[in-house]
Design a protein around this motif. Structure first.
Motif, short mmCIF file in Angstrom:
data_model
loop_
_atom_site.label_atom_id
_atom_site.label_comp_id
_atom_site.label_asym_id
_atom_site.label_seq_id
_atom_site.Cartn_x
_atom_site.Cartn_y
_atom_site.Cartn_z
N TYR A 1 0.82 -1.21 0.00
CA TYR A 1 0.00 0.00 0.00
C TYR A 1 0.86 1.27 0.00
CZ TYR A 1 -4.19 -2.78 0.72
OH TYR A 1 -5.22 -3.68 0.55
N ARG A 2 2.04 1.20 0.61
CA ARG A 2 2.92 2.38 0.62
C ARG A 2 3.60 2.59 -0.74
NH1 ARG A 2 0.10 3.68 3.75
NH2 ARG A 2 0.26 3.59 6.01
N LEU A 3 3.94 1.48 -1.41
CA LEU A 3 4.60 1.59 -2.72
C LEU A 3 3.61 1.86 -3.83
CD1 LEU A 3 7.14 -1.39 -2.52
CD2 LEU A 3 7.65 1.04 -2.26
N ASN A 4 2.41 1.30 -3.70
CA ASN A 4 1.42 1.37 -4.77
C ASN A 4 0.42 2.50 -4.52
OD1 ASN A 4 0.03 0.67 -7.08
ND2 ASN A 4 -1.19 -0.91 -6.09
N VAL A 5 0.93 3.70 -4.20
CA VAL A 5 0.05 4.85 -4.06
C VAL A 5 -0.60 5.14 -5.42
CG1 VAL A 5 -0.03 7.33 -3.58
CG2 VAL A 5 1.32 5.82 -2.13
N ILE A 6 0.22 5.08 -6.48
CA ILE A 6 -0.28 5.22 -7.84
C ILE A 6 0.35 4.12 -8.68
CG2 ILE A 6 -0.36 6.71 -9.89
CD1 ILE A 6 -0.04 9.10 -7.94
N GLU A 7 -0.47 3.42 -9.46
CA GLU A 7 0.05 2.38 -10.35
C GLU A 7 0.08 2.89 -11.78
OE1 GLU A 7 -0.72 -2.24 -11.88
OE2 GLU A 7 -1.85 -1.46 -10.18
N LEU A 8 1.19 2.64 -12.45
CA LEU A 8 1.35 3.02 -13.85
C LEU A 8 1.68 1.76 -14.64
CD1 LEU A 8 1.56 5.25 -15.99
CD2 LEU A 8 3.97 5.48 -15.40
N ARG A 9 0.81 1.40 -15.57
CA ARG A 9 1.01 0.18 -16.35
C ARG A 9 1.70 0.50 -17.67
NH1 ARG A 9 -1.93 -2.56 -20.35
NH2 ARG A 9 -1.58 -4.82 -20.36
N VAL A 10 2.79 -0.21 -17.95
CA VAL A 10 3.48 -0.07 -19.24
C VAL A 10 2.94 -1.18 -20.15
CG1 VAL A 10 5.71 -0.01 -20.41
CG2 VAL A 10 5.52 0.80 -18.04
N PRO A 11 2.34 -0.82 -21.30
CA PRO A 11 1.71 -1.85 -22.14
C PRO A 11 2.74 -2.75 -22.82
CG PRO A 11 1.66 0.27 -23.25
CD PRO A 11 2.19 0.52 -21.88
N PRO A 12 2.43 -4.04 -22.97
CA PRO A 12 3.33 -4.92 -23.73
C PRO A 12 3.28 -4.56 -25.21
CG PRO A 12 1.33 -6.10 -23.14
CD PRO A 12 1.25 -4.77 -22.46
N LEU A 13 4.28 -4.99 -25.96
CA LEU A 13 4.38 -4.63 -27.37
C LEU A 13 3.21 -5.17 -28.19
CD1 LEU A 13 6.04 -3.12 -29.42
CD2 LEU A 13 7.53 -5.11 -29.66
N ARG A 14 2.66 -6.32 -27.80
CA ARG A 14 1.57 -6.90 -28.59
C ARG A 14 0.28 -6.07 -28.49
NH1 ARG A 14 2.44 -10.20 -24.32
NH2 ARG A 14 0.82 -10.24 -22.72
N GLU A 15 0.20 -5.17 -27.48
CA GLU A 15 -0.97 -4.29 -27.37
C GLU A 15 -0.80 -2.99 -28.15
OE1 GLU A 15 -2.12 -3.58 -23.34
OE2 GLU A 15 -2.38 -5.71 -22.88
N ARG A 16 0.34 -2.84 -28.78
CA ARG A 16 0.60 -1.62 -29.57
C ARG A 16 1.39 -1.97 -30.83
NH1 ARG A 16 5.48 1.32 -28.07
NH2 ARG A 16 6.74 0.18 -26.58
N ARG A 17 0.84 -2.92 -31.58
CA ARG A 17 1.54 -3.41 -32.77
C ARG A 17 1.77 -2.31 -33.80
NH1 ARG A 17 1.62 -8.96 -32.53
NH2 ARG A 17 0.03 -9.94 -31.23
N GLU A 18 0.92 -1.28 -33.79
CA GLU A 18 1.09 -0.20 -34.76
C GLU A 18 2.36 0.60 -34.54
OE1 GLU A 18 -1.27 -0.63 -32.37
OE2 GLU A 18 -2.56 1.16 -32.28
N ASP A 19 3.02 0.41 -33.36
CA ASP A 19 4.27 1.11 -33.07
C ASP A 19 5.49 0.35 -33.56
OD1 ASP A 19 2.85 3.11 -31.79
OD2 ASP A 19 3.04 2.18 -29.81
N ILE A 20 5.33 -0.90 -33.99
CA ILE A 20 6.48 -1.75 -34.31
C ILE A 20 7.33 -1.14 -35.42
CG2 ILE A 20 7.14 -3.97 -35.33
CD1 ILE A 20 4.95 -5.26 -33.62
N GLN A 21 6.69 -0.61 -36.46
CA GLN A 21 7.47 -0.04 -37.58
C GLN A 21 8.31 1.15 -37.11
OE1 GLN A 21 5.17 0.91 -41.06
NE2 GLN A 21 6.96 1.44 -42.27
N GLN A 22 7.73 2.03 -36.32
CA GLN A 22 8.48 3.19 -35.83
C GLN A 22 9.64 2.77 -34.93
OE1 GLN A 22 6.12 5.96 -33.55
NE2 GLN A 22 7.75 7.46 -33.38
N LEU A 23 9.38 1.80 -34.04
CA LEU A 23 10.43 1.30 -33.16
C LEU A 23 11.54 0.65 -33.97
CD1 LEU A 23 8.18 -0.29 -30.39
CD2 LEU A 23 9.86 1.51 -30.00
#
Length: 445
Positions: A295-317
């Motif tokens: 509870y002390r560490l997880n005051v705010i959670e920030l999720r980093v999406p996996p690459l398969r959830e943003r396939r449209e970024d693959i070409q740019q990357l």
């Protein structure tokens, strides 16, 4: 002549208002004061402020109401909460609501000056362009949302838990939160909690005094002291042993550490960011991670999406990575259309890190600086595009094999819908009742 910076003080106790006005006046700030929410809102409507200090309890409402009001209407104004001593839960709620930081009563003036200076540095940075886009590539909706969240979290001192799969870029996200915030001129200290032997962990985190144990031939600073004034990034925090979790919790709550063999506590000012590829809530449920520390560490959670959830970024990357690999070459290596199609249909269990390694290998194998589909060697990769084994060799039991395929497909659908069972059932073309039956049959909770 440069205009003096201005602070709004909100407290119903005259003595507290006077103390804060004197302290901030000595720091060359102009101040305005309000006794309640209404007066505070009136001042905010009339003038602009570089900082707001508000008490939690006000005659006509809560300081949290003011935090939310400022967040909605004056988001460039940092607001800090003044809370009663020992009410850490109240402070955590304030940070979740968008407060920059908090200070407890009785007010420690050194701590207050430190907080004010941080807030003013944040105001100075408000007009600076962000440096996020140059390293955190991708124009997909998840990445645009992530960049926006990084900008907001950089303006806070709240602990942030960065969740995401291995290779998705959690340390880069932590570094960007640090660099966009008021601590950017101070150290950013990353540490992999799983890489420190348990018997050395306390010394590594808190330091030690000369002679405190065999081999301690001189005083040594720990990671908390190395990060003092800046940010400590705890990667793979789920790997901390339970005994160390207790000591870490105390250091976070007390904002002080005691070196091994030391008699006195050392005050530290550190912002904590943490990450793990594991499900931290599941680790708490399995009693491998302390709930109070979670509870002390997880005051705010920030999720980093996996690459398969943003396939449209693959070409740019891929383009950016190949430009970096090509270095000073006149024309950078490029992907053949078939190779790009292959990448876009691959699941990338290792995420961005796997893409980078794959392209580095393909770059050394390709001819004429054009990477063909065969150079990617996806057939040798650990996971096929649809998540199934490509071979049916050595099948002893057809039922077991079919059940294994079914499990993999269901798990894939659940992961890609963030464990929303209704959405996963729709993706698989199943009714919710059928999905529930299969989850029960396969023992997937």
């Amino acid at each position: 002549m440069t205009a003096r910076q201005r602070a709004l003080i909100v407290d119903d106790e005259p003595d507290i208002r006077e103390l804060l006005e004197i302290t901030l006046g000595r720091m060359k700030l102009d101040t305005r004061n309000a006794r309640n929410l209404k007066e505070a809102r009136d001042w905010l409507a009339k003038e602009s402020f570089d900082l707001c200090l508000t008490d939690m309890r006000l005659p006509d409402g809560s300081g949290l109401d003011l935090v939310q009001h400022i967040q909605q209407r004056y988001p460039q104004t940092p607001v800090a909460m003044i809370t009663a001593y020992g009410s850490l839960d109240t402070a955590v709620n304030a940070l979740k609501a968008g407060a920059f930081d908090f200070v407890t009563k009785p007010v420690d003036l050194a701590r207050l000056r430190e907080l004010v200076n941080s807030a003013l540095r944040l105001s100075d940075k408000a007009s600076e362009p962000g440096a996020v886009d140059s390293r955190l590539l991708g124009d997909s909706p998840p990445m645009r949302a992530l960049r926006s969240q990084i900008g907001k979290l950089a303006r806070s001192q709240a602990p942030v838990y960065i969740s995401g799969e291995s290779g998705s870029g959690k340390e880069l996200v932590a570094r960007l939160i640090h660099e966009q915030g008021p601590r950017s001129e101070q150290p950013f200290v990353p540490v992999n909690c799983g890489a420190i032997p348990s018997e050395l962990m306390e010394s590594e985190f808190f330091g030690h005094r000369k002679g405190s144990f065999t081999g301690a031939i001189e005083d040594k600073q720990g990671l908390f002291q190395a990060a003092n004034g800046g940010t400590l990034f705890l990667d793979e925090v789920a790997d901390l042993p339970l005994a160390m979790q207790v000591k870490l919790l105390r250091a976070i709550q007390e904002k002080a550490i005691r070196p091994v063999g030391g008699q006195q506590e050392v005050v530290v000012d550190v912002r904590i960011l943490c990450a793990t590829h594991k499900d931290l809530a599941a680790e708490v449920a399995a009693e491998r991670f302390r709930q109070d520390l979670y509870y002390r560490l997880n005051v705010i959670e920030l999720r980093v999406p996996p690459l398969r959830e943003r396939r449209e970024d693959i070409q740019q990357l891929a383009t950016a990575m190949l430009e970096r690999l090509s270095g000073s070459a006149q024309s950078p290596a490029r992907l053949a259309p078939e190779a790009l199609d292959k990448l876009k249909s691959y699941r990338f269990p290792g995420n961005v890190r796997e893409l980078e390694n794959m392209l580095e290998r393909a770059y050394t194998l390709c001819e004429a600086d054009v990477i063909q589909a065969i150079d990617l060697r996806l057939s040798e990769a650990p996971c096929a595009a649809n998540g199934e084994d490509a071979s049916l060799v050595n099948i002893d039991n057809l039922e077991d094999h079919l059940e294994s395929i079914e499990r993999k497909l269901i798990m894939q659908a659940l992961e890609e819908t963030r464990w929303n069972r209704t959405a996963a059932a729709q993706r698989l073309g199943l009714s919710f009742r059928s999905m529930r039956y299969r989850l029960k049959k396969l023992g997937i909770d």
